[in-house]
Design an enzyme around this catalytic site. Structure first.
Site, PDB file in Angstrom:
ATOM      1  N   SER A   4       0.648  -1.145   0.093  1.00 52.37           N
ATOM      2  CA  SER A   4      -0.260   0.011   0.033  1.00 52.37           C
ATOM      3  C   SER A   4       0.673   1.235   0.038  1.00 52.37           C
ATOM      4  CB  SER A   4      -0.965  -0.141   1.407  1.00 52.37           C
ATOM      5  OG  SER A   4       0.020   0.304   2.520  1.00 52.37           O
ATOM      6  N   LYS A   5       0.055   2.448  -0.357  1.00 53.06           N
ATOM      7  CA  LYS A   5       1.032   3.683  -0.359  1.00 53.06           C
ATOM      8  C   LYS A   5       1.543   3.947   0.918  1.00 53.06           C
ATOM      9  CE  LYS A   5      -2.501   5.620  -3.484  1.00 53.06           C
ATOM     10  NZ  LYS A   5      -3.467   6.647  -3.746  1.00 53.06           N
ATOM     11  N   ARG A   6       0.910   3.510   2.056  1.00 54.75           N
ATOM     12  CA  ARG A   6       1.516   3.903   3.184  1.00 54.75           C
ATOM     13  C   ARG A   6       2.716   3.072   3.671  1.00 54.75           C
ATOM     14  NH1 ARG A   6      -3.834   4.095   2.690  1.00 54.75           N
ATOM     15  NH2 ARG A   6      -3.901   2.001   3.381  1.00 54.75           N
TER      16      ARG A   6
END
Length: 509
Positions: A265-267
């Site tokens: 994920s982006k995170r």
RNA sequence: GGUCCGUUCAUCUAAGGGUUAGGAUUCAAGAUUUUCAUUCUUGCCAUAGGGGUUCGAAUCCCCUACGGACUGCCA
């Protein structure tokens, strides 16, 4: 139907940088379109203004451009189906939502977000999950549970409302996914999704279906996270009476974290030890910078090649593909069903393969800025020759310096281990003799130097290893590097001799 | 919790009833390189488990286990 023009879209929401999973979705859409001579569109799904991140859209466009995935239509790319930003299509959606209210496929919901939050929290304490659905809708505040008069009064009064889809009861919805095969859902288990928000914007579900229809999208190729909402979308096409022109669906497997659980994920940002973004990204809020493949020195072709083989394979043993080759052979049938973990080691190997394929002259162009930054200026032919010698030990353009800095500046320190092993009491005298010998050589070229050297060595009866290794130490500072005589040639006669003398001096101290 | 999807070497994957289960990356060993890296050769390593169906199952069916996604007036 079969004659229909192939049109696919990549539809990211500008809530931050695109991550590599998103790029892969774009890639597969692009390949599918190009393979069939169709169109690849970019549509920006910015229906949630609260999550809008400045710069994200530009980032997405720049990423696609870097990769060479140029949309045929999209914001800034032209096309006859625009605008391609959903925020600019805002006016359009209300009418479609109204149409669904009118034909009984949707209803007004007056419940406040606070109230729904409370219901969710309550359910949770009972170990349950609240869902706004056919099982609960009659006990909530909406145009199904309220009297007609009450609904009219609320509407007239300007009460805020959302419009929800009225999920049919106990209906089997089966759809043929191009990757997963037949998938069946029972509407009993599905909830009444919000289609139109109280802020006047549509949700993803409505906007997506309406735009795909209006833009004449033939195939929806998206990540597996959308599979659970496929029945809703199918039903929406039915509710609008668009079933005949409904697109085909293909849900791509997810890209998972290399270790640990869950999808990439982006995170994940920078925490994984490798970039998750195509380009470097600076968070406008926190100012935090996340690395990107481009800035890390990956070739875009290599990056794309890695992505192409994550969840797809050609069925042959070929692994290196250009974008146009991929377009030729890509097919959805060869997309795998299971999620794949990204392997940074293999990514490195891909970049290495591309670097090795590039001619030295091309690599020299890329390496030039590295030298300029260090204030080093050399004629092009020289740089090309040096790169020819060391390219095969590099994975990235930036490695060239690491593996060949001694071509550009004299070593300032000498490897201790090699000194211990190779630098004997007679060595300085031998080096001195070699320097003298070199001074007499007229044709300063590897073969000739080697000739003179060998003749001299044989004449002296010296051990080659015990002279060549210290000599190498003098010239490069360690026991690494290409052919010693090539190094001499490239360094030039004077520099070679200087380095030998300087090393002898340093060793004395 | 519920719904849906998935499961072949450590990792990416091939094999769509019959192969010593193949390739690539990683790792290890050897060769080459009078150095190092490269390169080459070789090696290690897998059908989640249990039931069926079948002469025969990695492949078809069922169950179990495990993994994942979704379950927002986010996308």
């Amino acid at each position: 139907m079969t004659e229909r023009k192939i049109r696919v879209r990549f539809a990211p929401s500008p809530t931050g940088p695109l991550h590599m999973g998103g790029v892969r979705t774009a890639l597969f859409n692009y390949l599918f379109a190009k393979h069939h001579g169709g169109d690849f569109l970019l549509r920006i799904e910015d229906t949630d203004q609260s999550r809008y991140v400045p710069g994200a859209e530009e980032y997405i466009v720049e990423s696609l451009k870097w990769c060479g995935l140029i949309p045929d239509e999209g914001p800034g790319f032209g096309g006859n189906y625009g605008p391609y930003r959903q925020s600019e299509r805002k006016e359009l959606y209300a009418g479609y939502a109204q149409q669904l209210i009118d034909n009984g496929w949707a209803y007004y919901a007056f419940d406040t977000p606070e109230n729904l939050d409370r219901l969710r929290a309550e359910a949770e304490t009972d170990g349950q999950v609240f869902s706004y659905s056919q099982h609960t809708r009659m006990s909530l505040c909406n145009s199904l549970s309220l009297s007609v008069a009450e609904v009219e009064a609320r509407l007239k009064n300007g009460d805020t409302y959302a419009i929800r889809f009225k999920m049919p009861e106990a209906l089997e919805v089966t759809e043929e996914d191009m990757i997963r095969g037949s998938v069946t859902f029972n509407t009993r288990e599905l909830d009444d999704k919000v289609l139109f928000k109280s802020d006047g914007m549509p949700t993803y579900h409505l906007a997506n279906v309406v735009d795909d229809h209006l833009m004449e999208i033939s195939h929806v190729i998206r990540g597996e996270e959308w599979l659970p909402s496929m029945p809703l979308h199918i039903l929406l096409y039915r509710a609008f009476g668009w079933e005949k022109s409904k697109p085909r669906f293909a849900h791509l497997p997810l890209i998972l974290k290399p270790q640990g659980k869950g999808k990439l994920s982006k995170r994940d940002g920078d925490k994984l030890g490798f970039p998750v973004f195509p380009l470097q990204w600076k968070d406008p809020e926190t100012g935090e910078t996340s690395r990107g493949y481009r800035e890390d020195g990956y070739f875009s072709e290599a990056f794309l090649n890695i992505l192409a083989l994550l969840g797809w394979n050609p069925g042959t043993e070929q692994e290196i593909f250009s974008l146009s080759e991929l377009s030729e052979i890509f097919s959805l049938e060869r997309v795998v069903k299971s999620g794949s973990r990204f392997d940074p080691e293999k990514a490195r190997w891909f970049n290495r393969s591309y670097l090795q394929m590039k001619p030295a002259a091309e690599v020299a162009l890329l390496f030039r800025p590295v030298l300029s930054e260090k204030g080093i200026d050399l004629p092009d032919f020289k740089i090309v020759s040096i790169i020819e010698e060391i390219k095969d030990r590099c994975d990235f353009v930036a490695d060239i310096w690491e593996h060949g800095y001694y071509f550009f500046e004299a070593p300032t320190e000498y490897d201790e281990k090699t000194i211990a092993k190779r630098w004997k009491t007679e060595t300085p005298e031998q080096m001195d003799a070699i320097a003298d010998l070199f001074g007499t050589i007229e044709t300063w070229e590897a073969l000739s130097i080697k000739d003179h050297f060998s003749t001299y060595m044989n004449h002296k009866g010296w051990n080659f290893g015990m002279v060549m290794n210290p000599l190498r130490l003098c010239l490069v500072g360690g026991n690494m590097g290409p052919d010693l005589f090539r190094i001499c040639e490239l360094l030039g006669k004077d520099e070679t001799i200087n380095r030998i003398r300087k090393a002898i001096e340093r060793k004395k101290v």
